[in-house]
Design an enzyme around this catalytic site. Structure first.
Site, short mmCIF file in Angstrom:
data_model
loop_
_atom_site.label_atom_id
_atom_site.label_comp_id
_atom_site.label_asym_id
_atom_site.label_seq_id
_atom_site.Cartn_x
_atom_site.Cartn_y
_atom_site.Cartn_z
N ASP A 483 17.12 -49.25 6.59
CA ASP A 483 15.80 -49.09 6.20
C ASP A 483 15.00 -48.46 7.23
OD1 ASP A 483 15.73 -50.25 3.40
OD2 ASP A 483 15.76 -52.31 4.34
C1 GLC Z 1 14.94 -54.12 6.54
C2 GLC Z 1 14.98 -54.09 8.02
C3 GLC Z 1 13.72 -54.73 8.66
C4 GLC Z 1 12.55 -53.91 8.18
C5 GLC Z 1 12.53 -53.94 6.54
C6 GLC Z 1 11.70 -53.20 5.88
O1 GLC Z 1 14.96 -55.35 6.14
O2 GLC Z 1 15.95 -55.28 8.54
O3 GLC Z 1 13.85 -54.57 10.28
O4 GLC Z 1 11.35 -54.34 8.55
O5 GLC Z 1 13.86 -53.49 6.17
O6 GLC Z 1 11.57 -51.83 6.39
C1 GLC Z 2 17.91 -55.62 5.71
C2 GLC Z 2 17.85 -55.40 4.17
C3 GLC Z 2 18.88 -54.42 3.58
C4 GLC Z 2 18.93 -53.36 5.00
C5 GLC Z 2 19.12 -53.82 6.31
C6 GLC Z 2 19.39 -52.61 7.15
O1 GLC Z 2 19.00 -56.47 5.84
O2 GLC Z 2 17.94 -56.38 3.36
O3 GLC Z 2 18.57 -53.67 2.48
O4 GLC Z 2 20.17 -52.31 4.42
O5 GLC Z 2 18.10 -54.49 6.51
O6 GLC Z 2 18.08 -52.14 7.23
#
Ligand code: GLC
Ligand code: GLC
Length: 810
Positions: A483
């Site tokens: 993400d």
């Molecule tokens: C994923 C990531 C996190 C971030 C979120 C939104 O969940 O783990 O680090 O804050 O995405 O971008």
């Molecule tokens: C968090 C989010 C997931 C994403 C991951 C890496 O676990 O829930 O969707 O792939 O972060 O950013």
């Protein structure tokens, strides 16, 4: 250091001190009513939606940590204490908290009085039961007071902590005998209320927080409890609570048991204006009646235990490694079920008001529980698919209550579409139920746009093909699985950064990770096409997969490992040419598990580079070296301090991809080593470093560049649960469902001399015995099904057979 131990016979984790490094929680409920409960009785309850229908109030980010919950106070002479230690924190003579499957059992002692509290949510009922037993272990008669305490939330949890100008005037309760009705917002005819009841006549009650605690007191020193007398307060606005007072006399050796019930009740549907402001008690009384004796509660508890025993019996293993057994047989599957129920909504790190259901998250979670609850998995796939757009892209999240796509977040994560193929393919491989593929499913929740699920999968597949970048690799969009790798979002307008910027569509950043996914899931899509008789489409899919593989081997290979991406300017990300972020875990794991570069020897090289550059004693880091400063052209990833989260943290979710990759090239020892590094049961003895619960996975462990190397965060709600279960069950133990039947092809650490496993699959039981006296890591010498040798390792499927005896010699 350990703060407890596993009890495998009872399928429990036994916590021996309330002072764990962080609150260690459990989840109760499976159908609509859910509670989070910590080892010091912290937590809260909600019905179906942790944001909109929250029954009790929790204070995130509060001091002391974990300071609101469902509490019992005991006043014994001048001593006031709690069976769960908090909130009085009176030193206990003994304390034990057993977190089991869907229940938690406290048992504590103070001054010769023993208090036990068994908390659970019955199978298919919308209440939480506390069975409280007090035993006088002293030789004197005891006259004590027992007080219960819950603080009600005014339903909408977001509103509850922001909208005081309204909220402080709306609280309403009714008290009838031993039942407290919390009916705030009944006037909006939301037609639901909460009850808090005890199955004994009360000596008093309170429903107003200020009266119970005293205006300037905390829950550690409630006025009422210290005085030993309830005030019989009736909340009107302000802060409604529920508290019962029972005066209990216990002769030496005597025990008494009380049943407390916290329930969520909806009035009959026909109830409109007539009864404004009046709770219709019939459904509440019926619920109370179901649990008004200890015998009824014990029966409900037995039913719960039976539910879990039967569910987990669908996959069990017995190997010489008891930690492996306990993770596979109990905790890993349990965590998969919790991610099914919660997605990423409510934990001690997710506030229950933030995220909805993630498209990619939910598709991946499915991989871990569809062998347990295939029917619910089927429903879930259809819900998810209905949020797909007609062009194959998808809303990144949807709301569980409405099942509608979340407009605030929108779409643009270009890995999303392919996860739908992963989920559907896994479902059909597990169940053989191809009717799923012909189900008519809306696009964007619009019925008029409905098409068979198979058409959804086609659009997922074509979405990738129609969005290729300059190197022929898939465009990344706003981000892929990671993400935080936001390669197209380089706005420097304050407040507009990462994923909120709108300019990602015009940019050309490409993802090698999505390319790896495509190689795998294009083939799985092709296999489903073939199953439905469409060989031409299968040919198209396989060809596209092969082309993508070639593209990765040329444009996506850095010499010693797979590149991560090309940014919007065509610069390499995850290359030895970079100063920071030279190597990323995701493309190594996913390309190799997809089989990319295995023949060419690239897979071996990539895995060796991972070991050399990303491995640490606590797991494999997401990337190295971390970004030391913020980079506009990389986005959120570089916003984290080095070693945390996506910036070189150990992201547990993709460690199993590496482990699976190692099994693809036959490295059983290394696959198991990677498996063990993040696996809770193997790191129980470093709980003082790891800090989160030693019975479940956390999303992230701080990497070696962080100050707190080895410290975990975000326990419970993570795709790690599903992927580690896929890894250990399907790749290490090697019991993998194919479209044509169950395949068994283990890839073991050489010191495991074999195992037995029982697997329910398509209505039949498979008893599997693997012997490995030669200490092989992979490879089968003999494969017998019911005593007869077979070719290969897929057990021929016969719909009429109910039992298979499988023997394998490695
Ligand atoms: C994923 C990531 C996190 C971030 C979120 C939104 O969940 O783990 O680090 O804050 O995405 O971008
Ligand atoms: C968090 C989010 C997931 C994403 C991951 C890496 O676990 O829930 O969707 O792939 O972060 O950013």
């Amino acid at each position: 250091m350990q703060f407890g131990h596993f009890d495998d016979t009872n399928k429990e984790y036994v916590i021996q001190t309330p002072k764990t490094p962080l609150p260690w929680i459990n989840y109760l409920g499976m159908d609509g009513f859910f509670s989070l409960v910590s080892n010091t009785s912290g937590g809260y309850s909600f019905y179906k939606d942790a944001k909109l229908l929250r029954l009790t109030r929790y204070r995130y980010n509060s001091v002391p940590l974990d300071s609101n919950g469902h509490y019992f106070y005991i006043k014994d002479g001048d001593t006031v204490w709690n069976p769960g230690w908090q909130p009085t924190k009176t030193e206990l003579d003994s304390y034990e908290c057993r977190h089991g499957l869907g229940y938690t059992h406290f048992s504590s002692e103070k001054n010769g009085l023993k208090a036990e509290d068994l908390v659970f949510v019955p199978v298919k009922d919308s209440c939480e039961i506390s069975r409280v037993t007090l035993t006088n272990d002293s030789d004197q008669e005891k006259q004590i007071s027992l007080f219960s305490y819950v603080e009600f939330c005014l339903w909408n949890a977001m509103d509850d902590m922001t909208n005081y100008q309204r909220n402080l005037s709306i609280g309403e309760v009714e008290i009838h005998g031993s039942t407290i009705y919390h009916k705030t917002e009944y006037r909006e005819r939301r037609n639901h209320y909460a009850i808090y009841h005890v199955n004994a006549p009360v000596d008093g009650f309170d429903t107003d927080r200020d009266s119970f605690l005293g205006i300037y007191n905390g829950a550690d020193k409630p006025d009422v409890v210290l005085a030993g007398e309830s005030k019989n307060s009736v909340a009107s606005g302000w802060y409604p609570i529920g508290s019962h007072h029972l005066k209990v006399t216990l002769k030496p050796g005597e025990s008494k048991t009380y049943i407390f019930l916290l329930g969520y009740v909806e009035n009959p549907k026909d109830d409109k204006w007539e009864s404004l402001g009046v709770v219709r008690k019939a459904p509440a009384l019926a619920m109370i009646d179901r649990y008004d004796t200890t015998a009824k509660v014990n029966a409900a508890f037995e039913e719960l235990k039976k539910y879990w025993t039967e569910l987990l019996a669908r996959f069990t293993v017995h190997s010489p490694d008891e930690k492996l057994n306990r993770m596979v047989n109990i905790w890993n599957q349990y965590q998969c079920m919790v991610t099914f129920n919660m997605s990423r909504s409510a934990s001690y790190y997710e506030s229950g008001i933030g995220r909805g259901m993630g498209f990619r998250d939910s598709c991946q979670d499915l991989l871990g529980f569809l062998h347990l609850i295939p029917d619910k998995a089927r429903e879930r796939i259809l819900d998810i698919a209905a949020t797909q757009f007609p062009d194959g892209s998808a809303y990144h999240q949807y709301q569980p209550l409405t099942k509608k796509g979340n407009l605030d977040i929108g779409s643009g994560f270009n890995d999303d579409p392919l996860w739908l193929i992963a989920a559907a393919s896994a479902y059909v491989r597990e169940t053989g139920d191809t009717s799923l593929l012909s189900e008519n499913v809306p696009f964007d929740n619009k019925e008029e746009l409905a098409a068979p699920l198979m058409e959804h999968l086609r659009r997922s597949f074509d979405y990738t093909l129609e969005h290729l970048g300059p190197h022929g690799l898939p465009l990344i969009g706003r981000a892929d699985w990671n993400d935080c790798l936001n390669l197209n979002c380089f706005s420097d307008t304050p407040g507009e950064s990462f994923q909120t910027c709108a300019n990602y569509e015009s940019h050309k950043a490409e993802s090698v990770f999505i390319a790896g996914m495509f190689v795998k899931y294009a083939k799985e899509y092709g296999d489903l096409c073939e199953l439905l008789g469409n060989t031409a489409e299968k040919g198209r899919a396989y060809k596209a997969s092969e082309t993508m593989e070639q593209t990765i081997l040329t444009a996506g290979w850095d010499g010693e490992w797979f590149l991560r991406a090309y940014d919007a300017f065509g610069e390499k990300i995850g290359s030895k040419e970079c100063e920071e972020g030279q190597i990323f875990i995701e493309p190594q794991g996913f390309c190799v598990l997809a089989g990319v570069g295995v023949k060419e020897g690239y897979a071996e090289k990539a895995m060796a580079s991972v070991k050399e550059r990303l491995d640490t004693k606590y797991g494999v880091a997401l990337q190295q070296p971390p970004y030391a400063t913020y980079h506009l052209n990389l986005g959120e990833i570089s916003s984290y301090p080095p070693g945390y989260k996506e910036n070189a943290g150990i992201f547990c979710h993709n460690n199993p991809w590496i482990s699976i990759g190692e099994t693809v090239i036959g490295h059983g020892d290394r696959a198991f080593e990677v498996y063990k590094k993040t696996c809770p049961a193997y790191i129980e003895n470093i709980s003082e470093i790891h800090r989160t619960e030693p019975y479940v996975y956390s999303q992230m462990v701080a990497g070696k560049d962080a100050r707190n190397f080895g410290e975990a965060k975000n326990s419970w709600l993570t795709g790690t649960a599903a992927w580690t279960f896929v890894n250990v069950s399907q790749h290490i133990l090697g019991i993998y469902p194919t479209l044509n039947g169950l395949s068994v092809d283990p890839c073991l650490p050489s010191d495991i001399e074999g195992f037995t496993a029982t697997r329910q699959y398509r209505g039949a039981t498979y008893d599997i015995k693997v012997t490995n006296e030669d200490h092989a890591q992979k490879g089968i010498k003999a494969f017998l099904v019911d005593g007869k040798p077979i070719e290969g390792h897929v057990i021929p499927y016969d719909p009429d057979k109910k039992h298979y005896q499988v023997e394998i010699i490695m």
